[in-house]
Each structure stands twice: as C-alpha cells, then as structure tokens.
Scaffold this motif. Structure first.
Motif, PDB file in Angstrom:
ATOM      1  N   ILE A 180     -60.657  20.544  17.468  1.00 45.36           N
ATOM      2  CA  ILE A 180     -61.318  21.164  18.623  1.00 45.36           C
ATOM      3  C   ILE A 180     -61.664  22.622  18.326  1.00 45.36           C
ATOM      4  O   ILE A 180     -62.735  23.111  18.694  1.00 45.36           O
ATOM      5  CB  ILE A 180     -60.409  21.059  19.878  1.00 45.36           C
ATOM      6  N   GLN A 181     -60.764  23.323  17.647  1.00 47.00           N
ATOM      7  CA  GLN A 181     -60.992  24.738  17.352  1.00 47.00           C
ATOM      8  C   GLN A 181     -62.099  24.953  16.335  1.00 47.00           C
ATOM      9  O   GLN A 181     -62.598  26.064  16.178  1.00 47.00           O
ATOM     10  CB  GLN A 181     -59.680  25.385  16.883  1.00 47.00           C
ATOM     11  N   ALA A 220     -65.511  22.825  29.112  1.00 48.06           N
ATOM     12  CA  ALA A 220     -65.267  22.361  27.747  1.00 48.06           C
ATOM     13  C   ALA A 220     -64.589  23.430  26.900  1.00 48.06           C
ATOM     14  O   ALA A 220     -63.811  23.116  25.984  1.00 48.06           O
ATOM     15  CB  ALA A 220     -66.588  21.943  27.107  1.00 48.06           C
ATOM     16  N   SER A 221     -64.848  24.697  27.187  1.00 44.25           N
ATOM     17  CA  SER A 221     -64.235  25.758  26.385  1.00 44.25           C
ATOM     18  C   SER A 221     -62.755  25.932  26.702  1.00 44.25           C
ATOM     19  O   SER A 221     -62.046  26.660  26.001  1.00 44.25           O
ATOM     20  CB  SER A 221     -64.989  27.084  26.582  1.00 44.25           C
ATOM     21  N   ASP A 222     -62.260  25.244  27.738  1.00 41.99           N
ATOM     22  CA  ASP A 222     -60.824  25.279  28.069  1.00 41.99           C
ATOM     23  C   ASP A 222     -60.012  24.235  27.310  1.00 41.99           C
ATOM     24  O   ASP A 222     -58.785  24.274  27.352  1.00 41.99           O
ATOM     25  CB  ASP A 222     -60.621  25.037  29.570  1.00 41.99           C
ATOM     26  N   LEU A 223     -60.686  23.306  26.661  1.00 46.30           N
ATOM     27  CA  LEU A 223     -59.963  22.166  26.066  1.00 46.30           C
ATOM     28  C   LEU A 223     -58.890  22.588  25.080  1.00 46.30           C
ATOM     29  O   LEU A 223     -57.830  21.983  25.012  1.00 46.30           O
ATOM     30  CB  LEU A 223     -60.965  21.226  25.385  1.00 46.30           C
ATOM     31  N   GLN A 224     -59.149  23.641  24.314  1.00 50.45           N
ATOM     32  CA  GLN A 224     -58.185  24.058  23.287  1.00 50.45           C
ATOM     33  C   GLN A 224     -56.864  24.543  23.880  1.00 50.45           C
ATOM     34  O   GLN A 224     -55.851  24.613  23.179  1.00 50.45           O
ATOM     35  CB  GLN A 224     -58.788  25.150  22.425  1.00 50.45           C
ATOM     36  N   TYR A 225     -56.878  24.854  25.167  1.00 48.25           N
ATOM     37  CA  TYR A 225     -55.651  25.354  25.796  1.00 48.25           C
ATOM     38  C   TYR A 225     -54.833  24.257  26.455  1.00 48.25           C
ATOM     39  O   TYR A 225     -53.799  24.532  27.088  1.00 48.25           O
ATOM     40  CB  TYR A 225     -56.014  26.408  26.848  1.00 48.25           C
ATOM     41  N   GLU A 236     -59.877   9.125  22.748  1.00 46.69           N
ATOM     42  CA  GLU A 236     -60.505   7.982  22.071  1.00 46.69           C
ATOM     43  C   GLU A 236     -60.851   8.317  20.621  1.00 46.69           C
ATOM     44  O   GLU A 236     -60.698   7.480  19.725  1.00 46.69           O
ATOM     45  CB  GLU A 236     -61.761   7.547  22.840  1.00 46.69           C
ATOM     46  N   LYS A 237     -61.306   9.539  20.380  1.00 47.49           N
ATOM     47  CA  LYS A 237     -61.710   9.943  19.027  1.00 47.49           C
ATOM     48  C   LYS A 237     -60.574  10.609  18.244  1.00 47.49           C
ATOM     49  O   LYS A 237     -60.774  11.044  17.114  1.00 47.49           O
ATOM     50  CB  LYS A 237     -62.913  10.891  19.096  1.00 47.49           C
ATOM     51  N   LYS A 238     -59.383  10.690  18.876  1.00 49.28           N
ATOM     52  CA  LYS A 238     -58.190  11.241  18.215  1.00 49.28           C
ATOM     53  C   LYS A 238     -58.465  12.627  17.633  1.00 49.28           C
ATOM     54  O   LYS A 238     -58.202  12.916  16.462  1.00 49.28           O
ATOM     55  CB  LYS A 238     -57.686  10.284  17.129  1.00 49.28           C
ATOM     56  N   LEU A 239     -58.974  13.508  18.469  1.00 49.87           N
ATOM     57  CA  LEU A 239     -59.297  14.858  18.047  1.00 49.87           C
ATOM     58  C   LEU A 239     -58.078  15.766  18.195  1.00 49.87           C
ATOM     59  O   LEU A 239     -57.492  15.874  19.269  1.00 49.87           O
ATOM     60  CB  LEU A 239     -60.457  15.406  18.879  1.00 49.87           C
ATOM     61  N   SER A 240     -57.703  16.407  17.115  1.00 50.03           N
ATOM     62  CA  SER A 240     -56.554  17.309  17.116  1.00 50.03           C
ATOM     63  C   SER A 240     -56.968  18.688  17.618  1.00 50.03           C
ATOM     64  O   SER A 240     -58.163  18.989  17.752  1.00 50.03           O
ATOM     65  CB  SER A 240     -55.992  17.430  15.703  1.00 50.03           C
ATOM     66  N   LEU A 241     -55.990  19.525  17.868  1.00 50.34           N
ATOM     67  CA  LEU A 241     -56.272  20.895  18.270  1.00 50.34           C
ATOM     68  C   LEU A 241     -57.093  21.601  17.192  1.00 50.34           C
ATOM     69  O   LEU A 241     -58.051  22.326  17.493  1.00 50.34           O
ATOM     70  CB  LEU A 241     -54.967  21.663  18.516  1.00 50.34           C
TER      71      LEU A 241
END
Length: 444
Positions: free
Chosen positions: A426-427, A437-442, A418-423
């Motif tokens: 997130i990093q 939540a700390s897994d999202l980047q993978y 929804e917020k169009k967050l890129s990698l």
C-alpha cells in the motif's frame, strides 16, 4: 411440438438476465420466463430505488453536519418530488429489461413457471422444454403470521409511497428495517423500530451496532427491543400494535421488515425432487439441485454467501461457464455487506467476534477515526472501525466500519483483503490526497 431450448431460465432479475445474456453470447438457445416485473427486485423495488431515496437523506445529513461549520439552513425532504425522481428511474426498468433481452434474440415468456406431476415444465399451463433449467426467482418480503397481518405493508410498498405518513413503524431489526427507518425519519415521520430481542443486525459487530442505534436514536428513531408483536388492529386513530407486558403503539403505517423468503414455494419443485427450506433451494458447489439438469442461482439458492445483487451476477457468470463446459466448483471472493443507514455500517471478511477466542493468530485493532482529517473536513460526527490482521502475514483479513462513508471504505478494504495487499504494498501506491483511500495505510 414445443420448441426445445438449450437452457430455460426461470426469473428475469439480475441473476436470470445475466445468465441468459451470457449463455446467448456462447451460442446457446435460451428462453427466460418472468411472472412479475422484468429486471427483478433490485432495480424495480429494492436496492436501486432505495439508494435513490437515500441519496436525498445523505444530502440532508451532510448539510446538517455543516451547520455552524460553513452552512446555514438544513434542507427538507420533499417526498412527492423525491418519489417522482425515483419513479423516473424505476418506471423504465421493466420495458427496458425486456427490450434488452429481445435485442439479443433471447426468447421471453411472461407467466408462472410450474413443474407438473410428470416432471414437465409449463408456463401458465403451456409446455416448455429445455435441456437445462435454471431457477433464479429471488426472494420476497416475509410477513409475520399474527392476527391483523393483513395490515402489514412491505418494503415494496414503502419504496413507492405517494406521501410519507406522520407515524411509521417497522417490525424487524434487519438491514431493511434500519435502512427504511433512516429514510422515514429523515423525511419527517415519527419512527419506531420493533425487534423481538435485544440484538438487531445480529450479523454485524455488536459494538458498532450499538453505536449506530445511538446515532439513529439521536436523530429521533425509537427502538422498541424485546418486543414480540402479537396483534395489529385498526381503529379510528390508526393501527394499534400490541405485545406482551402491556406494550401498545399506535401508528399510521406498519412495515414488516422481518426478513425475506425464497420464491420457491410456487414452482412445483416437489414434483421434480428439488428440495428447499426457508434459506432457499439446496444446491451443491456447482449450483446444481438434487435433480439432474436443474440449477438455482441468486437469492433463491441456499449458498454460504449473503443475498446480494453482485453475488447473483457472479453466480450467473460462473454458471455460464458451467453449462458450456463443466469445470471447477464455485469459489466465492471475499464479499462486503453494508447497512445503508445514517451513519452506514459495513463489514467484510473475518469479524472481530469470530477471532475473539484466537488472539494468537489475529490482532484486532479498534479505531476511532472521528478526528482524522478525512472525517473532520466532512464534519462527520462519528467514524469507527475494527480491523482484523493476521499476525503471521501482517495482512488485513477482515474489517467493520461505521461512518457516513463506510460503504466507500469497505470497498477499499475488500480489495486489500482479496488481493492480499500488505502495508508495504500500500505504501508503494500513490493515491489522491486527501481522500479516504489515502487513509488505508493507517489501518494496518
């Protein structure tokens, strides 16, 4: 002469009460009408009591997962005690909701709303008048019209059982059937789930559905697929369920979980030109029906989104603005859906099936996360995901998850989409570690 209201709301569930409160805060005079329990399906006999029961199932499953990994002994579900806990919440919903409405000086009526042949709205035969009328009457469980249908119980009955029967059968492989089958099995019942074809949970990723069914089968749930139930008869040893190909099953309780239907057939809508079908009341993109000044929101309306309590509230908030000052058409945010089984199945946004024929625009990544630290530390036996990424932008646009924390992960993914967050975005965030939540980047 009947009192004239700015808005009459038919239905005292999550959609109707949110609308009434919002309109009252804007200075509108409001009457809300309810024919059954104040508060509606969700808190009385739907998602809230279901989740209370499922919380005990989750606790039992967590203990099961840790057998041989630091815990000894699996707890058993004390159904009467669990039901007491559930009723400790649900028993207060009706009176609490009504009290809350009255504390806001919102007028209430308990009775059946009906549009007469002359187009006037009545409640138990008494005339009520309003400039605008909003229908928010929700849905009810469907009952298959087969011989012996009177022996069917519904999700409402199941969620208020005093005792768990020895044998329980669910007819219909939607999310309700899967969720209640999970609860019944964990509570010790012998459980069958009957579905008329070989594709239950048809709106979810078929590979993840297959994995979910394998997990439930391991737990003791029996799936009877391609079974089109023909008849229910009662005998001394229980209820006999029969179908083609000599299928026969004897059970103590049979729950019809074959979907839900809109509560639109008892309102006299034909008298005011409001049209509806099995999907709900037809509305435009301002949630207006074919009749001037009559609207429909929540589960009873035919809108292009799932029938979920958060969306009922979202539509109510939109319509508050619309009835105060007409604005833009409604625009829905990306919406997650989930099956609270064991494990949980959840999805949001674009699905892998939807993009299967357009691999140039999208990339689908299939992940087996079972050995990731998050799932190892929780001893979760299986964690799978499919993530859909837009090739051009690199943004996640859809995802499906299967694990015991899939409902938590799908919420994070909903925010990413929804917020169009890129990698890269997130990093740049620092989140607590180690957490889901700390897994999202993978996942990108």
């Amino acid at each position: 002469m009947a009192k004239q209201y700015d808005v009459i709301v038919i239905g005292g569930g999550p959609a109707g009460t949110a609308l009434a409160s919002g309109l009252k805060a804007q200075g509108k005079s409001v009457l809300i009408v309810e024919s059954d329990l104040w508060g509606g399906t969700c808190p009385n006999r739907g998602c809230d009591p279901k989740k209370i029961l499922l919380s005990a199932v989750e606790a039992k499953q967590a203990a099961t997962n840790f057998q041989g990994h630091g815990l000894s002994g699996v707890p058993t579900i004390d159904w009467p005690n669990l039901m007491t806990t559930k009723r400790g919440y649900t028993d207060g919903i009706n009176d609490g909701t009504l009290s809350g409405l009255k504390s806001q000086a919102i007028d209430t009526l308990h009775g059946q709303a009906y549009f007469r042949a002359d187009g006037e709205l009545t409640v138990d035969g008494n005339l009520v008048t309003g400039t605008d009328i909003v229908i928010a009457t929700g849905q009810r469980p469907a009952i298959l019209p087969i011989p012996g249908h009177e022996y069917f119980k519904t999700s409402t009955d199941f969620l208020d059982l005093d005792q768990m029967p020895k044998r329980v059968t669910f007819v219909g492989g939607g999310y309700v059937g899967f969720e209640l089958a999970t609860i019944a099995r964990a509570a010790g019942a012998e459980v069958h789930l009957i579905h008329h074809n070989d594709r239950p949970l048809k709106n979810f990723d078929p590979e993840l559905v297959k994995a979910l069914m394998a997990n439930l089968t391991d737990q003791g749930v029996t799936f009877d697929l391609n079974v089109d139930l023909k008849q229910i008869t009662q005998a001394a040893d229980g209820l006999h369920l029969t179908a083609h190909d000599d299928f026969e099953l004897t059970t103590d309780l049979v729950v019809c979980s074959a979907g839900r239907i809109p509560n639109a057939d008892h309102l006299g809508l034909e008298n005011v030109g409001v049209t509806y079908d099995r999907h709900g009341i037809q509305v435009n993109d301002h949630l207006q029906t074919a009749a001037d000044h009559i609207y429909a929101i929540g589960d009873v309306s035919d809108t292009p989104v799932p029938k979920l309590t958060p969306l009922a509230g979202y539509e109510a908030r939109y319509l508050v603005g619309e009835l105060v000052e007409t604005g833009a058409p409604i625009s829905y945010p990306v919406t997650p859906t989930q099956v609270y089984a064991s494990p949980k199945l959840a999805e949001v946004g674009v699905t892998a099936a939807q993009v299967a024929t357009d691999t140039t625009k999208y990339r689908v990544t299939t992940l087996d996360m079972t050995k990731w630290f998050t799932y190892y530390r929780l001893q979760i036996p299986q964690a799978l995901a499919k993530v859909v990424v837009d090739q051009q932008t690199g943004l996640i646009v859809g995802a499906s998850c299967l694990s015991e924390i899939a409902d938590e992960m799908i919420n994070y993914l909903t925010i990413l989409i929804e917020k169009k967050l890129s990698l890269a975005a997130i990093q740049k965030l620092i989140v607590a570690y180690p957490t889901p939540a700390s897994d999202l980047q993978y996942l990108y």
